[in-house]
Design an enzyme around this catalytic site. Structure first.
Site, PDB file in Angstrom:
ATOM      1  N   HIS A  76      23.273   3.668  49.943  1.00  0.00           N
ATOM      2  CA  HIS A  76      24.542   4.430  49.595  1.00  0.00           C
ATOM      3  C   HIS A  76      25.528   3.220  49.944  1.00  0.00           C
ATOM      4  O   HIS A  76      25.515   2.822  50.909  1.00  0.00           O
ATOM      5  CB  HIS A  76      24.444   5.436  51.176  1.00  0.00           C
ATOM      6  CG  HIS A  76      23.534   6.480  50.576  1.00  0.00           C
ATOM      7  ND1 HIS A  76      23.509   7.109  49.522  1.00  0.00           N
ATOM      8  CD2 HIS A  76      22.386   7.218  51.759  1.00  0.00           C
ATOM      9  CE1 HIS A  76      22.786   8.580  49.475  1.00  0.00           C
ATOM     10  NE2 HIS A  76      21.998   7.962  50.867  1.00  0.00           N
ATOM     11  N   GLU A  85      23.017   7.179  57.632  1.00  0.00           N
ATOM     12  CA  GLU A  85      22.339   8.044  57.697  1.00  0.00           C
ATOM     13  C   GLU A  85      20.604   7.574  58.534  1.00  0.00           C
ATOM     14  O   GLU A  85      20.253   6.303  58.691  1.00  0.00           O
ATOM     15  CB  GLU A  85      21.861   8.485  56.263  1.00  0.00           C
ATOM     16  CG  GLU A  85      20.598   7.979  55.912  1.00  0.00           C
ATOM     17  CD  GLU A  85      20.217   9.025  54.073  1.00  0.00           C
ATOM     18  OE1 GLU A  85      20.894   9.379  53.795  1.00  0.00           O
ATOM     19  OE2 GLU A  85      19.513   8.442  53.550  1.00  0.00           O
ATOM     20  N   HIS A 129      16.512   2.677  49.428  1.00  0.00           N
ATOM     21  CA  HIS A 129      15.552   3.793  49.927  1.00  0.00           C
ATOM     22  C   HIS A 129      15.061   4.742  48.863  1.00  0.00           C
ATOM     23  O   HIS A 129      15.881   4.612  48.039  1.00  0.00           O
ATOM     24  CB  HIS A 129      16.544   4.229  51.134  1.00  0.00           C
ATOM     25  CG  HIS A 129      17.173   5.305  51.012  1.00  0.00           C
ATOM     26  ND1 HIS A 129      18.553   4.517  51.567  1.00  0.00           N
ATOM     27  CD2 HIS A 129      17.035   6.429  51.138  1.00  0.00           C
ATOM     28  CE1 HIS A 129      18.976   5.710  50.802  1.00  0.00           C
ATOM     29  NE2 HIS A 129      18.674   6.677  51.228  1.00  0.00           N
ATOM     30  N   ARG A 148      22.338   6.347  42.284  1.00  0.00           N
ATOM     31  CA  ARG A 148      20.921   6.047  41.422  1.00  0.00           C
ATOM     32  C   ARG A 148      20.940   4.198  41.335  1.00  0.00           C
ATOM     33  O   ARG A 148      21.385   4.200  40.409  1.00  0.00           O
ATOM     34  CB  ARG A 148      20.663   7.471  40.374  1.00  0.00           C
ATOM     35  CG  ARG A 148      20.332   8.810  41.758  1.00  0.00           C
ATOM     36  CD  ARG A 148      20.315   9.651  40.796  1.00  0.00           C
ATOM     37  NE  ARG A 148      20.650  11.301  40.899  1.00  0.00           N
ATOM     38  CZ  ARG A 148      21.541  11.806  40.231  1.00  0.00           C
ATOM     39  NH1 ARG A 148      22.519  11.181  39.544  1.00  0.00           N
ATOM     40  NH2 ARG A 148      22.320  12.787  40.992  1.00  0.00           N
TER      41      ARG A 148
END
Length: 328
Positions: A104, A122, A179, A199
């Site tokens: 991200h 996150e 991740h 991705r």
């Protein structure tokens, strides 16, 4: 004026890697025959909003509440800091297949690519694991050149560190961290209010249209932090408890995540300077505040506007456990 406690109805998101666990574990109302990966418990993200489930604001979206009661909901400092946008997104995730290996961006890169979007910091709290794994970070010695070589030779999984996932583990994932959530793992997730994901590898898996899902390699390489510290899951039992029944799980720039396991009849919570989200993961309780009271159980989430106190009262002998996300 907003009530002190707002019960929420989630936005349920079908995903190719999902299953039926959100119904089995949390009694979410999934459409029969479809696979769901995400329950967006607290969301003001456009077209994916959670809704107020009961009370005088029943049927209103969280986004509506921000637009009509912004400072009263968020707190003045949080409202101004995030430009009148709701800053958090809280989810329950059920991975029945491996999610893509991904990364991200931070706020600056996200806004460059998609004006108006936040970046995506996150954290996960592992709820269940059926011998599942989590990918978090790159293996020691993997620099940009080595990672590009792994991508070019279809060996991305060899460049990423995998860890066994255990209930109670906490995983902090700042922007730039490669991740993946893997099959058999169910987590609670708190993040910035963003849906920007790059991705890197998706196992050549077809999407709903039957074609391989899009990859975002150039963007991923632009945001991966190859010099960042090693990130590993942390067992929450090893974290410092500031008081009986309270553990600070994550303290980060955009959110605090705390776990509460009150003993006896329950616990009281004083007012906070920001909005907070309360998600129950065990037990049968009543949550009350400002004259309102609601029964709550596993998988229920409530929004608490800034400046309101609330209490959690046990209904039986079952141990209550709940997570509270707020803005520092």
């Amino acid at each position: 004026m907003l009530p002190s406690v707002l019960p929420l109805k989630p936005y349920l998101r079908e995903m190719i890697w999902g299953g039926r666990g959100l119904r089995e574990q949390f009694d979410k109302p999934l459409t029969p025959g479809r696979l769901y990966g995400e329950s967006w418990e607290v969301s003001a993200y456009p077209n994916m909003e959670s809704m107020v489930a009961a009370g005088p604001f029943s049927g209103r979206s969280v986004r509506d509440l921000v637009e009509s009661h912004g400072r009263d909901l968020l707190g003045a400092e949080v409202f101004d800091r995030y430009g009148g946008e709701f800053p958090l997104l809280v989810k329950l995730l059920d991975a029945r297949q491996d999610l893509s290996i991904q990364v991200h961006p931070d706020d600056a890169y996200a806004r460059m690519k998609r004006p108006g979007e936040f970046g995506k910091m996150e954290a996960w709290y592992v709820l269940r694991s059926e011998n599942g794994r989590i990918a978090c970070g790159l293996k020691p010695g993997v620099d940009r050149s080595a990672f590009v070589d792994a991508v070019d030779n279809n060996r991305v999984s060899d460049a990423v560190e995998f860890f066994d996932a255990r209930p109670g583990d906490v995983v902090f994932i700042p922007p730039g961290t490669v991740h993946a959530l893997c099959a058999g793992v169910m987590v609670y997730e708190v993040q910035q209010s963003s849906d920007v994901t790059f991705r890197i590898f998706d196992y050549n898996r077809p999407g709903a249209d039957g074609k391989p899902r899009e990859l975002h390699l150039d963007d991923a390489l632009a945001v991966i932090n190859f010099e960042g510290p090693r990130r590993t899951p942390v067992a929450s039992a090893t974290l410092h408890s500031t008081s009986p029944g309270h553990t600070l799980l994550v303290e980060a720039e955009h959110f605090l995540l705390e776990r509460f396991t009150p003993s006896g009849s329950g616990a009281g919570h004083p007012p906070r300077a920001s909005v907070s989200a309360v998600t129950f993961i065990q037990g049968s309780v009543v949550i009350q505040g400002g004259g309102d009271a609601y029964r709550a159980g596993k998988g229920d989430t409530f929004l608490i506007p800034t400046g309101r106190d609330f209490a959690v009262v046990s209904r039986d002998d079952s141990a209550a456990e709940y997570l509270v996300a707020s803005v520092p």
